[in-house]
Motif scaffolding. Structure first.
Motif, PDB file in Angstrom:
ATOM      1  N   GLU A   1      -1.029  -5.957  55.829  1.00 46.53           N
ATOM      2  CA  GLU A   1      -2.456  -6.057  55.501  1.00 46.53           C
ATOM      3  C   GLU A   1      -3.037  -4.695  55.137  1.00 46.53           C
ATOM      4  O   GLU A   1      -3.856  -4.588  54.218  1.00 46.53           O
ATOM      5  CB  GLU A   1      -3.209  -6.649  56.696  1.00 46.53           C
ATOM      6  CG  GLU A   1      -2.886  -8.121  56.958  1.00 46.53           C
ATOM      7  CD  GLU A   1      -3.574  -8.643  58.204  1.00 46.53           C
ATOM      8  OE1 GLU A   1      -4.194  -7.813  58.909  1.00 46.53           O
ATOM      9  OE2 GLU A   1      -3.513  -9.865  58.450  1.00 46.53           O
ATOM     10  N   ALA A   2      -2.589  -3.652  55.863  1.00 45.74           N
ATOM     11  CA  ALA A   2      -3.081  -2.300  55.529  1.00 45.74           C
ATOM     12  C   ALA A   2      -2.607  -1.884  54.138  1.00 45.74           C
ATOM     13  O   ALA A   2      -3.367  -1.279  53.361  1.00 45.74           O
ATOM     14  CB  ALA A   2      -2.591  -1.302  56.584  1.00 45.74           C
ATOM     15  N   LYS A   3      -1.353  -2.223  53.844  1.00 47.71           N
ATOM     16  CA  LYS A   3      -0.828  -1.894  52.520  1.00 47.71           C
ATOM     17  C   LYS A   3      -1.579  -2.646  51.434  1.00 47.71           C
ATOM     18  O   LYS A   3      -1.904  -2.082  50.375  1.00 47.71           O
ATOM     19  CB  LYS A   3       0.661  -2.238  52.473  1.00 47.71           C
ATOM     20  CG  LYS A   3       1.368  -1.762  51.219  1.00 47.71           C
ATOM     21  CD  LYS A   3       2.855  -2.040  51.321  1.00 47.71           C
ATOM     22  CE  LYS A   3       3.574  -1.535  50.078  1.00 47.71           C
ATOM     23  NZ  LYS A   3       5.042  -1.804  50.174  1.00 47.71           N
ATOM     24  N   ALA A   4      -1.856  -3.938  51.705  1.00 45.99           N
ATOM     25  CA  ALA A   4      -2.613  -4.719  50.725  1.00 45.99           C
ATOM     26  C   ALA A   4      -4.031  -4.174  50.550  1.00 45.99           C
ATOM     27  O   ALA A   4      -4.554  -4.103  49.436  1.00 45.99           O
ATOM     28  CB  ALA A   4      -2.665  -6.188  51.164  1.00 45.99           C
ATOM     29  N   ALA A   5      -4.647  -3.756  51.671  1.00 44.49           N
ATOM     30  CA  ALA A   5      -6.000  -3.183  51.575  1.00 44.49           C
ATOM     31  C   ALA A   5      -5.975  -1.887  50.772  1.00 44.49           C
ATOM     32  O   ALA A   5      -6.862  -1.631  49.944  1.00 44.49           O
ATOM     33  CB  ALA A   5      -6.546  -2.922  52.982  1.00 44.49           C
ATOM     34  N   THR A   6      -4.932  -1.075  51.023  1.00 46.22           N
ATOM     35  CA  THR A   6      -4.813   0.173  50.256  1.00 46.22           C
ATOM     36  C   THR A   6      -4.625  -0.115  48.779  1.00 46.22           C
ATOM     37  O   THR A   6      -5.217   0.553  47.914  1.00 46.22           O
ATOM     38  CB  THR A   6      -3.622   0.988  50.784  1.00 46.22           C
ATOM     39  OG1 THR A   6      -3.803   1.233  52.184  1.00 46.22           O
ATOM     40  CG2 THR A   6      -3.517   2.317  50.053  1.00 46.22           C
TER      41      THR A   6
ATOM     42  N   ASP B   1      -6.998   0.979  45.741  1.00 49.11           N
ATOM     43  CA  ASP B   1      -6.509   1.696  44.564  1.00 49.11           C
ATOM     44  C   ASP B   1      -6.896   0.965  43.286  1.00 49.11           C
ATOM     45  O   ASP B   1      -7.315   1.585  42.289  1.00 49.11           O
ATOM     46  CB  ASP B   1      -4.987   1.854  44.639  1.00 49.11           C
ATOM     47  CG  ASP B   1      -4.553   2.777  45.769  1.00 49.11           C
ATOM     48  OD1 ASP B   1      -5.413   3.556  46.250  1.00 49.11           O
ATOM     49  OD2 ASP B   1      -3.383   2.731  46.183  1.00 49.11           O
ATOM     50  N   GLN B   2      -6.741  -0.368  43.296  1.00 51.64           N
ATOM     51  CA  GLN B   2      -7.122  -1.134  42.115  1.00 51.64           C
ATOM     52  C   GLN B   2      -8.618  -1.035  41.852  1.00 51.64           C
ATOM     53  O   GLN B   2      -9.049  -0.927  40.702  1.00 51.64           O
ATOM     54  CB  GLN B   2      -6.710  -2.596  42.300  1.00 51.64           C
ATOM     55  CG  GLN B   2      -5.203  -2.825  42.313  1.00 51.64           C
ATOM     56  CD  GLN B   2      -4.843  -4.253  42.625  1.00 51.64           C
ATOM     57  OE1 GLN B   2      -5.701  -5.051  42.997  1.00 51.64           O
ATOM     58  NE2 GLN B   2      -3.558  -4.589  42.498  1.00 51.64           N
ATOM     59  N   LYS B   3      -9.408  -1.075  42.923  1.00 49.15           N
ATOM     60  CA  LYS B   3     -10.858  -0.952  42.764  1.00 49.15           C
ATOM     61  C   LYS B   3     -11.223   0.412  42.197  1.00 49.15           C
ATOM     62  O   LYS B   3     -12.083   0.518  41.310  1.00 49.15           O
ATOM     63  CB  LYS B   3     -11.533  -1.170  44.124  1.00 49.15           C
ATOM     64  CG  LYS B   3     -13.047  -1.172  44.069  1.00 49.15           C
ATOM     65  CD  LYS B   3     -13.640  -1.455  45.444  1.00 49.15           C
ATOM     66  CE  LYS B   3     -15.170  -1.436  45.408  1.00 49.15           C
ATOM     67  NZ  LYS B   3     -15.736  -1.684  46.757  1.00 49.15           N
ATOM     68  N   TYR B   4     -10.555   1.457  42.708  1.00 44.06           N
ATOM     69  CA  TYR B   4     -10.840   2.804  42.201  1.00 44.06           C
ATOM     70  C   TYR B   4     -10.455   2.908  40.723  1.00 44.06           C
ATOM     71  O   TYR B   4     -11.209   3.457  39.908  1.00 44.06           O
ATOM     72  CB  TYR B   4     -10.065   3.817  43.029  1.00 44.06           C
ATOM     73  CG  TYR B   4     -10.171   5.238  42.510  1.00 44.06           C
ATOM     74  CD1 TYR B   4     -11.338   5.987  42.694  1.00 44.06           C
ATOM     75  CD2 TYR B   4      -9.116   5.820  41.820  1.00 44.06           C
ATOM     76  CE1 TYR B   4     -11.447   7.274  42.214  1.00 44.06           C
ATOM     77  CE2 TYR B   4      -9.213   7.117  41.334  1.00 44.06           C
ATOM     78  CZ  TYR B   4     -10.371   7.839  41.532  1.00 44.06           C
ATOM     79  OH  TYR B   4     -10.466   9.113  41.040  1.00 44.06           O
ATOM     80  N   ALA B   5      -9.265   2.371  40.397  1.00 42.88           N
ATOM     81  CA  ALA B   5      -8.826   2.421  39.003  1.00 42.88           C
ATOM     82  C   ALA B   5      -9.787   1.642  38.101  1.00 42.88           C
ATOM     83  O   ALA B   5     -10.098   2.073  36.983  1.00 42.88           O
ATOM     84  CB  ALA B   5      -7.410   1.857  38.882  1.00 42.88           C
ATOM     85  N   LEU B   6     -10.263   0.485  38.606  1.00 45.78           N
ATOM     86  CA  LEU B   6     -11.214  -0.304  37.817  1.00 45.78           C
ATOM     87  C   LEU B   6     -12.521   0.451  37.613  1.00 45.78           C
ATOM     88  O   LEU B   6     -13.088   0.452  36.507  1.00 45.78           O
ATOM     89  CB  LEU B   6     -11.464  -1.634  38.522  1.00 45.78           C
ATOM     90  CG  LEU B   6     -12.429  -2.603  37.825  1.00 45.78           C
ATOM     91  CD1 LEU B   6     -11.872  -2.995  36.463  1.00 45.78           C
ATOM     92  CD2 LEU B   6     -12.652  -3.838  38.673  1.00 45.78           C
TER      93      LEU B   6
END
Length: 388
Positions: free
Chosen positions: A116-121, A125-130
């Protein structure tokens, strides 16, 4: 029956325990090591080493090194005290089972938290890239709008300058016409004066003068009419375009590939393996690969994936040239998390879906998607990119 390992050695300090377990032929790839707070297990067939620790350890900071037929553990104690023994004494089978289950459950919860932590990270990351991409696109849009605004201002200025030039030209033409009319009227006045000097002022002369004035007025009006052009008549022009059809160039034609694909499809439908011992016990419709494929599709729709795989397996044994059988079986393996088998079936389907033509484009897309999904779930991103 596994062989219990009992000839181990251990040493300790106030902060750590050093444990050496000899296992003949042990390797990193084949050894299964499980370490929890109060439990340590090593499974390397046919050997099994298991110990219920005397006191809790910090399993996250503990280490294991495998080499030279030995596993060396460095176990970090949670409390800096000396142990009386490596394992706790007086533990019956029921308590051992509870410790094992509790350790496994805790390890599963920790693994779930890590996932879950990996998925949240990954989501962050995807949100930051977006956000970065949106910011870049916003800047590009502003630049384009600024360029458009500059071009609009430039076009407006050029249009105003052209209008001003046209007004100036019209003013010059009007001035020239007025000067020409003034010169003509001046010439007429001079002619009238000459006529007055040449003829006496009698009735005949007055009649001639009246006629002269009338002719002058007509001539002046005629000049005015000639100087102002009449408005142009309006009309409409109808334009008809001849439709043109551009045939596909011969060098871009896919006729040969399409004919090869149709030939392969026809050959696949004719292929039938009847040398199967189990066929004698099957009904007539169960010997038809197409019927088995439809049966597997219905089982897949009811989420009975194992039964669907069995239907596809028999259909493939009857006819191993139909790509949709491998493609549908890959979908079942994805649902059951048999990721390596999903990759194999998707790759086999792509081999049969050749040459690439518009008729099999949809099936090829599905095969690429299912193989890529399996690679991503295995986190084999480089392999996914290589197999494209």
């Amino acid at each position: 029956m596994p062989l219990q390992v009992s000839d181990y050695s251990w040493q300790q300090t106030e902060s750590a325990v050093f444990l050496s377990v000899p296992l003949r032929g042990v390797s990193v790839r084949d050894a299964d090591v499980f370490c929890a707070e109060n439990y340590l297990k090593v499974n390397f067939a046919p050997f099994l080493f298991e110990v219920f620790l005397y006191a809790p350890i910090d399993d996250e900071s503990s280490q294991a090194k495998i080499g030279n037929d030995t596993i060396v553990f460095t176990l970090r104690k949670k409390e800096a005290v000396m142990w009386e023994a490596l394992s706790v004494s007086g533990v019956d089978k029921e308590m051992m089972q509870r410790i094992r289950e509790k350790s496994i459950l805790k390890a599963q919860e920790r693994a779930k938290e890590a996932i879950e932590a990996k998925a949240a990270t990954r989501r962050e990351d995807q949100k930051y890239a977006l956000n970065v991409m949106m910011k870049i696109e916003d800047e590009e849009r502003k630049k384009i709008e600024q360029i458009k605004e500059n071009e609009r201002i430039k076009a407006t200025r050029e249009l105003e300058a052209w209008k001003k030039q046209q007004r100036k030209a019209e003013e010059q033409k009007r001035t020239q016409r007025e000067d020409k009319l003034h010169q003509q009227e001046k010439q007429i006045e001079e002619g009238k004066k000459l006529k007055h000097k040449s003829f006496p002022r009698n009735s005949t002369t007055r009649n001639l003068a009246t006629k002269g004035r009338n002719s002058e007025n007509i001539f002046s009006e005629k000049l005015k009419e000639d100087s102002i052009p009449a408005p142009r008549s309006t009309g409409s022009i109808q334009v008809n375009f001849t439709p043109r059809v551009f045939p596909t160039a011969l060098r871009e034609s896919r006729v040969a590939e399409e004919e090869e694909w149709l030939h392969k499809q026809a050959e696949a439908r004719r292929t039938m393996n009847t040398d199967i011992p189990e066929l004698s016990d099957l009904k007539e419709e169960e010997k038809n690969p197409e019927w088995l494929k439809d049966k597997g599709n219905k089982l897949f729709a009811t989420e009975n994936y194992l039964a669907a795989i069995n239907a596809y397996n028999l259909a493939i044994r009857l006819n191993n040239k139909i790509p949709l059988l491998y493609l549908n079986r890959a979908a079942c393996h994805l649902k059951l998390k048999n990721l390596h088998k999903a990759i194999e079936d998707s790759s086999k389907a792509l081999e049969l879906l050749t040459p690439p033509v518009p008729d099999n484009a949809n099936a090829r897309m599905k095969a690429h998607v299912r193989r890529g999904t399996a690679f991503c779930q295995l986190e084999l991103y480089v392999e996914d990119l290589k197999n494209g």
